[in-house]
Design an enzyme around this catalytic site. Structure first.
Site, PDB file in Angstrom:
ATOM      1  N   GLU A 276      47.225  39.130  48.258  1.00  0.00           N
ATOM      2  CA  GLU A 276      47.972  40.064  47.383  1.00  0.00           C
ATOM      3  C   GLU A 276      48.611  41.199  48.176  1.00  0.00           C
ATOM      4  O   GLU A 276      48.498  42.365  47.820  1.00  0.00           O
ATOM      5  CB  GLU A 276      46.998  40.634  46.332  1.00  0.00           C
ATOM      6  CG  GLU A 276      46.167  39.554  45.684  1.00  0.00           C
ATOM      7  CD  GLU A 276      44.962  40.072  44.890  1.00  0.00           C
ATOM      8  OE1 GLU A 276      44.836  41.287  44.717  1.00  0.00           O
ATOM      9  OE2 GLU A 276      44.166  39.241  44.436  1.00  0.00           O
TER      10      GLU A 276
ATOM     11  N   CYS B 125      42.346  44.084  35.642  1.00  0.00           N
ATOM     12  CA  CYS B 125      42.932  45.412  35.910  1.00  0.00           C
ATOM     13  C   CYS B 125      44.269  45.603  35.203  1.00  0.00           C
ATOM     14  O   CYS B 125      44.570  46.678  34.690  1.00  0.00           O
ATOM     15  CB  CYS B 125      43.096  45.614  37.411  1.00  0.00           C
ATOM     16  SG  CYS B 125      43.915  44.251  38.249  1.00  0.00           S
TER      17      CYS B 125
END
Ligand code: ZN
Length: 516
Positions: free
Chosen positions: A169, A265
């Site tokens: 990521e 998240c």
């Protein structure tokens, strides 16, 4: 917890948080007997700064500053931690730890490029910007400006997303912006907008809000379905649902929004971002009211102890027309209004109570402005507002247009994207059939705009002509052959990127091949 206190005035959660923060202050920090570490996933710095704002406890602010100053100095904390006999490697992919991943490869003030895990990076940059402002730290502000420039001019997608590697990521290298295998996490774009908002306020430079708006209007909005019930974590610019397969390099790409995630998240992050949109739209500095985003709303702001009411009706993404009505108490000190002139607006008209402020203005400030009004760093300042009521009419010229990427972006070479104002557009399979990469766009034409009230809650769609490769010469099923391809004419229809995948699963494409 701090936000809860701010919203409700109730202190219970705040006091719980203070106890946790006190523990952090006891364990971490300079001096003998304390741990000289810093967090693996930066975010606590921001929380400590906000807790300082709510409580006035300077030790919280100083611990945030310590974490930022300590990071990347001396022997790397994470590599040292690994040598500890009690250390347990939880994630096998972190063996042979790369310190760039956690932005701990250099002291933060010496960092010049956006590196590592994108969400952690932007949260750290937000804390750096906060501290730069609070401590009047020019060096830290300089580091923020350098990193911002690298990130937004060489490592950001046209949709305002960041983190081009699906693995870990993270950021990779300049101009490496693959469209179908990227990560581009929703949270990373939220962090980018948070960072941009801070930098705009610190520097009074509207270009930071251009990027924040790009991130909010495209990637953040794409992160949530129009019914609010499902979410994207990963935001590619090109999707072919069939190859988003588990245990492949596209495993992280979900071709349809999900109702929840193991690490959830993004969904609550979108919720709190939408709920705090006012903080992106306006800020005040005692003399001036800054208008950053043009979203219909009604609010009351405080300016030098006086209340100013604002009512805005915005049609920015369709006609480009915006109406703003300002109200204030009679006899209050005059103030100025700073309107952001977005970078994509090349022509505009603004009327103040029916009289032209900038008859044919441009962002650089050439126009028929009255002497006291001026454009500075992307803000048009309208001085001396003293009337009880002021009415502004803004006309931003926001035609649909084709844009190209810097030739160094290899993935977009020979391709065009379509934008209108802050919105990036895309092709969807439901409007244009499958195999979208077989389509070539004729960019000599003026794309045609049409508002469709019944589509996706009411959007402006854009139509244009193109050609599509036919399969006529391939009926025998050959995979490769020395044959000429043929094309057929096609009419194409693009919709805003943020509302893709609200009409079922299918292909999507932002960067389209250009017919040369
Ligand atoms: Zn997230």
């Amino acid at each position: 917890m701090e936000a809860y206190y701010e919203a409700t005035g109730k202190k219970e959660f705040l006091q719980i948080m203070e106890r946790f923060a006190d523990l952090l202050c006891r364990v971490f920090g300079p001096g003998e007997g304390k741990c000289h570490g810093y967090p693996g996933h930066q975010e606590i710095e921001l929380a400590l700064i906000r807790l300082y704002g709510a409580t006035g406890r300077k030790d919280y602010l100083e611990l945030a500053k310590y974490f930022i100053d300590q990071r990347g100095t001396g022997e790397n904390y994470f590599l040292t931690e690994e040598k500890n006999t009690l250390y347990r490697q939880i994630f096998p992919e972190f063996a042979g730890y790369d310190t760039k991943y956690s932005q701990s490869h250099l002291p933060v003030r010496e960092q010049k490029t956006a590196e590592g895990h994108a969400v952690r990076a932007v949260y750290m940059y937000c804390a750096m910007a906060d501290l730069a402002g609070m401590y009047q730290d020019e060096e830290l502000l300089g580091a923020c400006e350098t990193i911002w420039k690298d990130m937004t001019q060489r490592r950001m997608y046209i949709t305002g997303s960041i983190g081009s590697s699906g693995i870990l990521e993270r950021f990779t290298t300049d101009y490496d912006l693959p469209n179908s295998s990227n990560y581009s996490e929703t949270c990373a774009s939220i962090g980018l907008a948070l960072f941009g908002k801070r930098m705009a306020k610190l520097t009074r430079d509207a270009s930071y809000m251009d990027v924040a708006e790009r991130a909010l209007y495209n990637t953040v909005l794409s992160g949530i379905a129009q019914d609010g019930k499902s979410f994207f974590y990963v935001n590619p610019l090109e999707v072919w649902p069939d190859n988003c397969m588990e245990r492949t390099s596209k495993e992280h790409v979900k071709p349809v929004r999900q109702t929840w995630f193991g690490v959830a998240c993004c969904p609550p992050n979108i919720a709190r971002t939408l709920a705090s949109m006012g903080q992106y739209m306006y800020f005040t500095d005692g003399k001036a009211l800054y208008v950053n985003l043009y979203i219909s709303n009604r609010t009351v702001l405080e300016l030098a102890g006086e209340k100013v009411s604002v009512e805005m009706n915005s049609d920015l993404t369709n006609s480009g027309r915006i109406g703003i009505r300002l109200g204030r108490n009679e006899g209050a000190e005059p103030y100025s209004l700073a309107l952001r002139i977005p970078d994509y607006v090349k022509e505009y008209k603004i009327l103040r109570d029916g009289k032209a402020v900038a008859a044919a203005g441009s962002r650089s400030g050439q126009g028929e402005e009255s002497r006291e009004d001026r454009v500075e760093k992307g803000y048009l300042y309208i001085e001396g507002i003293r009337e009880k009521e002021t009415e502004l009419t803004i006309e931003f010229h926001v035609p649909a247009q084709f844009v190209r990427a810097n030739p160094r972006v290899r993935e977009d070479s020979g391709k065009v994207a379509l934008v209108k104002g802050p919105l990036v557009y895309c092709l969807e399979e439901t409007d244009n059939g499958s195999n979208l990469p077989a389509v070539f766009i004729d960019t000599d034409q003026e794309p045609e705009e049409r508002y469709e009230e019944g589509l996706l809650g009411g959007v402006t769609v854009i139509s244009f002509k193109g050609k599509r490769l036919t399969e006529d010469a391939w009926k025998d099923g050959a995979l490769y052959a020395g044959r000429k391809n043929s094309f057929e004419d096609v009419e194409l229809k693009a919709v805003p990127y943020h509302c893709w995948n609200n009409r079922g699963s299918g292909e999507m494409l932002v960067w389209m091949k250009e017919l040369l």
